[in-house]
Design a protein around this motif. Structure first.
Motif, PDB file in Angstrom:
ATOM      1  N   SER A  55      27.591  48.400  36.415  1.00  0.00           N
ATOM      2  CA  SER A  55      27.656  47.355  37.441  1.00  0.00           C
ATOM      3  C   SER A  55      28.212  46.028  36.918  1.00  0.00           C
ATOM      4  O   SER A  55      28.636  45.183  37.712  1.00  0.00           O
ATOM      5  CB  SER A  55      26.284  47.142  38.082  1.00  0.00           C
ATOM      6  OG  SER A  55      25.352  46.648  37.144  1.00  0.00           O
ATOM      7  N   VAL A  56      28.238  45.832  35.606  1.00  0.00           N
ATOM      8  CA  VAL A  56      28.767  44.570  35.083  1.00  0.00           C
ATOM      9  C   VAL A  56      30.235  44.384  35.448  1.00  0.00           C
ATOM     10  O   VAL A  56      30.702  43.266  35.639  1.00  0.00           O
ATOM     11  CB  VAL A  56      28.553  44.436  33.561  1.00  0.00           C
ATOM     12  CG1 VAL A  56      29.491  45.349  32.775  1.00  0.00           C
ATOM     13  CG2 VAL A  56      28.728  42.988  33.128  1.00  0.00           C
ATOM     14  N   TRP A  57      30.970  45.465  35.590  1.00  0.00           N
ATOM     15  CA  TRP A  57      32.395  45.347  35.920  1.00  0.00           C
ATOM     16  C   TRP A  57      32.595  44.745  37.304  1.00  0.00           C
ATOM     17  O   TRP A  57      33.547  43.991  37.525  1.00  0.00           O
ATOM     18  CB  TRP A  57      33.096  46.692  35.762  1.00  0.00           C
ATOM     19  CG  TRP A  57      32.964  47.171  34.354  1.00  0.00           C
ATOM     20  CD1 TRP A  57      32.230  48.237  33.918  1.00  0.00           C
ATOM     21  CD2 TRP A  57      33.520  46.563  33.179  1.00  0.00           C
ATOM     22  NE1 TRP A  57      32.314  48.323  32.541  1.00  0.00           N
ATOM     23  CE2 TRP A  57      33.095  47.314  32.068  1.00  0.00           C
ATOM     24  CE3 TRP A  57      34.331  45.461  32.962  1.00  0.00           C
ATOM     25  CZ2 TRP A  57      33.459  46.999  30.765  1.00  0.00           C
ATOM     26  CZ3 TRP A  57      34.691  45.139  31.656  1.00  0.00           C
ATOM     27  CH2 TRP A  57      34.262  45.912  30.583  1.00  0.00           C
ATOM     28  N   ASP A  58      31.686  45.046  38.239  1.00  0.00           N
ATOM     29  CA  ASP A  58      31.774  44.421  39.565  1.00  0.00           C
ATOM     30  C   ASP A  58      31.503  42.926  39.478  1.00  0.00           C
ATOM     31  O   ASP A  58      32.117  42.134  40.187  1.00  0.00           O
ATOM     32  CB  ASP A  58      30.789  45.074  40.532  1.00  0.00           C
ATOM     33  CG  ASP A  58      31.170  46.508  40.857  1.00  0.00           C
ATOM     34  OD1 ASP A  58      32.378  46.824  40.838  1.00  0.00           O
ATOM     35  OD2 ASP A  58      30.253  47.309  41.128  1.00  0.00           O
ATOM     36  N   VAL A  59      30.577  42.527  38.618  1.00  0.00           N
ATOM     37  CA  VAL A  59      30.270  41.103  38.433  1.00  0.00           C
ATOM     38  C   VAL A  59      31.478  40.391  37.826  1.00  0.00           C
ATOM     39  O   VAL A  59      31.869  39.309  38.283  1.00  0.00           O
ATOM     40  CB  VAL A  59      29.009  40.927  37.558  1.00  0.00           C
ATOM     41  CG1 VAL A  59      28.757  39.464  37.241  1.00  0.00           C
ATOM     42  CG2 VAL A  59      27.795  41.556  38.244  1.00  0.00           C
ATOM     43  N   LEU A  60      32.080  40.989  36.822  1.00  0.00           N
ATOM     44  CA  LEU A  60      33.268  40.390  36.199  1.00  0.00           C
ATOM     45  C   LEU A  60      34.440  40.328  37.184  1.00  0.00           C
ATOM     46  O   LEU A  60      35.184  39.350  37.216  1.00  0.00           O
ATOM     47  CB  LEU A  60      33.653  41.156  34.938  1.00  0.00           C
ATOM     48  CG  LEU A  60      32.643  41.052  33.792  1.00  0.00           C
ATOM     49  CD1 LEU A  60      32.996  42.050  32.699  1.00  0.00           C
ATOM     50  CD2 LEU A  60      32.583  39.640  33.248  1.00  0.00           C
ATOM     51  N   ARG A  61      34.585  41.356  37.997  1.00  0.00           N
ATOM     52  CA  ARG A  61      35.644  41.358  39.009  1.00  0.00           C
ATOM     53  C   ARG A  61      35.414  40.224  40.010  1.00  0.00           C
ATOM     54  O   ARG A  61      36.345  39.535  40.425  1.00  0.00           O
ATOM     55  CB  ARG A  61      35.678  42.715  39.715  1.00  0.00           C
ATOM     56  CG  ARG A  61      36.891  42.919  40.582  1.00  0.00           C
ATOM     57  CD  ARG A  61      36.983  44.353  41.119  1.00  0.00           C
ATOM     58  NE  ARG A  61      37.264  45.278  40.032  1.00  0.00           N
ATOM     59  CZ  ARG A  61      36.419  46.235  39.604  1.00  0.00           C
ATOM     60  NH1 ARG A  61      35.253  46.410  40.167  1.00  0.00           N
ATOM     61  NH2 ARG A  61      36.764  47.028  38.616  1.00  0.00           N
ATOM     62  N   TRP A  62      34.137  40.003  40.406  1.00  0.00           N
ATOM     63  CA  TRP A  62      33.827  38.896  41.298  1.00  0.00           C
ATOM     64  C   TRP A  62      34.238  37.576  40.648  1.00  0.00           C
ATOM     65  O   TRP A  62      34.892  36.745  41.287  1.00  0.00           O
ATOM     66  CB  TRP A  62      32.327  38.844  41.636  1.00  0.00           C
ATOM     67  CG  TRP A  62      31.994  37.549  42.302  1.00  0.00           C
ATOM     68  CD1 TRP A  62      32.126  37.260  43.623  1.00  0.00           C
ATOM     69  CD2 TRP A  62      31.558  36.348  41.660  1.00  0.00           C
ATOM     70  NE1 TRP A  62      31.792  35.943  43.847  1.00  0.00           N
ATOM     71  CE2 TRP A  62      31.441  35.355  42.658  1.00  0.00           C
ATOM     72  CE3 TRP A  62      31.261  36.000  40.343  1.00  0.00           C
ATOM     73  CZ2 TRP A  62      31.038  34.059  42.380  1.00  0.00           C
ATOM     74  CZ3 TRP A  62      30.863  34.706  40.067  1.00  0.00           C
ATOM     75  CH2 TRP A  62      30.750  33.747  41.079  1.00  0.00           C
ATOM     76  N   ARG A  64      36.388  36.885  38.248  1.00  0.00           N
ATOM     77  CA  ARG A  64      37.844  36.753  38.160  1.00  0.00           C
ATOM     78  C   ARG A  64      38.442  36.371  39.514  1.00  0.00           C
ATOM     79  O   ARG A  64      39.283  35.468  39.615  1.00  0.00           O
ATOM     80  CB  ARG A  64      38.472  38.055  37.667  1.00  0.00           C
ATOM     81  CG  ARG A  64      39.991  37.962  37.502  1.00  0.00           C
ATOM     82  CD  ARG A  64      40.609  39.289  37.202  1.00  0.00           C
ATOM     83  NE  ARG A  64      40.457  40.174  38.362  1.00  0.00           N
ATOM     84  CZ  ARG A  64      40.840  41.430  38.389  1.00  0.00           C
ATOM     85  NH1 ARG A  64      41.385  41.991  37.318  1.00  0.00           N
ATOM     86  NH2 ARG A  64      40.679  42.163  39.462  1.00  0.00           N
ATOM     87  N   GLY A  65      38.018  37.020  40.572  1.00  0.00           N
ATOM     88  CA  GLY A  65      38.540  36.731  41.904  1.00  0.00           C
ATOM     89  C   GLY A  65      38.096  35.380  42.437  1.00  0.00           C
ATOM     90  O   GLY A  65      38.898  34.634  43.013  1.00  0.00           O
ATOM     91  N   ALA A  66      36.830  35.032  42.240  1.00  0.00           N
ATOM     92  CA  ALA A  66      36.300  33.775  42.762  1.00  0.00           C
ATOM     93  C   ALA A  66      36.985  32.575  42.136  1.00  0.00           C
ATOM     94  O   ALA A  66      37.133  31.533  42.772  1.00  0.00           O
ATOM     95  CB  ALA A  66      34.791  33.705  42.534  1.00  0.00           C
ATOM     96  N   HIS A  67      37.428  32.719  40.890  1.00  0.00           N
ATOM     97  CA  HIS A  67      38.063  31.609  40.183  1.00  0.00           C
ATOM     98  C   HIS A  67      39.565  31.815  39.996  1.00  0.00           C
ATOM     99  O   HIS A  67      40.212  31.061  39.274  1.00  0.00           O
ATOM    100  CB  HIS A  67      37.357  31.373  38.843  1.00  0.00           C
ATOM    101  CG  HIS A  67      35.936  30.966  39.051  1.00  0.00           C
ATOM    102  ND1 HIS A  67      35.578  29.697  39.423  1.00  0.00           N
ATOM    103  CD2 HIS A  67      34.791  31.683  38.996  1.00  0.00           C
ATOM    104  CE1 HIS A  67      34.263  29.638  39.572  1.00  0.00           C
ATOM    105  NE2 HIS A  67      33.771  30.831  39.321  1.00  0.00           N
ATOM    106  N   LYS A  68      40.087  32.865  40.641  1.00  0.00           N
ATOM    107  CA  LYS A  68      41.531  33.152  40.614  1.00  0.00           C
ATOM    108  C   LYS A  68      42.096  33.111  39.184  1.00  0.00           C
ATOM    109  O   LYS A  68      43.092  32.454  38.911  1.00  0.00           O
ATOM    110  CB  LYS A  68      42.274  32.189  41.529  1.00  0.00           C
ATOM    111  CG  LYS A  68      41.851  32.307  42.976  1.00  0.00           C
ATOM    112  CD  LYS A  68      42.545  31.292  43.837  1.00  0.00           C
ATOM    113  CE  LYS A  68      42.236  31.399  45.307  1.00  0.00           C
ATOM    114  NZ  LYS A  68      40.899  31.646  45.729  1.00  0.00           N
TER     115      LYS A  68
END
Length: 120
Positions: A55-62, A64-68
């Motif tokens: 599940s950490v990969w979903d957190v990291l993906r968030w 990355r996307g939230a901060h572009k």
């Protein structure tokens, strides 16, 4: 978390088993430096249950996307904090975003041990 974690107001995001918070001692000359830590205590990342690790990969993906983000560094810390340079006695990841567009910027590195740390 096993020790006092960040105040609720400092937590930027909570994902499945993880939270994201500003690093308490951000490295100089960078744009962003955050800690991604599991809610469950583990001295080593590899001691976490498989569902938490995945599940950490979903957190990291968030993040990355939230901060572009177009770039970032990812550091994993586990075990003796004196030997790893960690600020937490708790397994965690750090996301570091260098200021590549700033003129005269210094290279950003990571502390991987502290004075008196156990040598390998």
């Amino acid at each position: 978390m096993c020790q006092p974690g960040p105040d609720a107001g400092q937590v930027m995001y909570r994902g499945r088993g993880w939270f994201v918070a500003p690093h308490p001692y951000p490295a100089p000359g960078i744009l962003r430096h955050v800690i991604v830590a599991p809610e469950q205590h583990a001295p080593d990342l590899l001691d976490l249950p498989p569902w938490v690790l995945v599940s950490v990969w979903d957190v990291l993906r968030w993040y990355r996307g939230a901060h572009k983000l177009s770039h970032y560094g990812l550091i994993g810390r586990g075990g003796n904090p004196d030997a790893t340079g960690a600020v937490l006695d708790h397994a965690h990841l750090e996301v570091i975003v260098g200021a590549v567009d700033q003129p005269g910027r210094d290279a950003v590195g990571a502390t991987l041990s502290r004075p008196g740390a156990v040598a390998l």
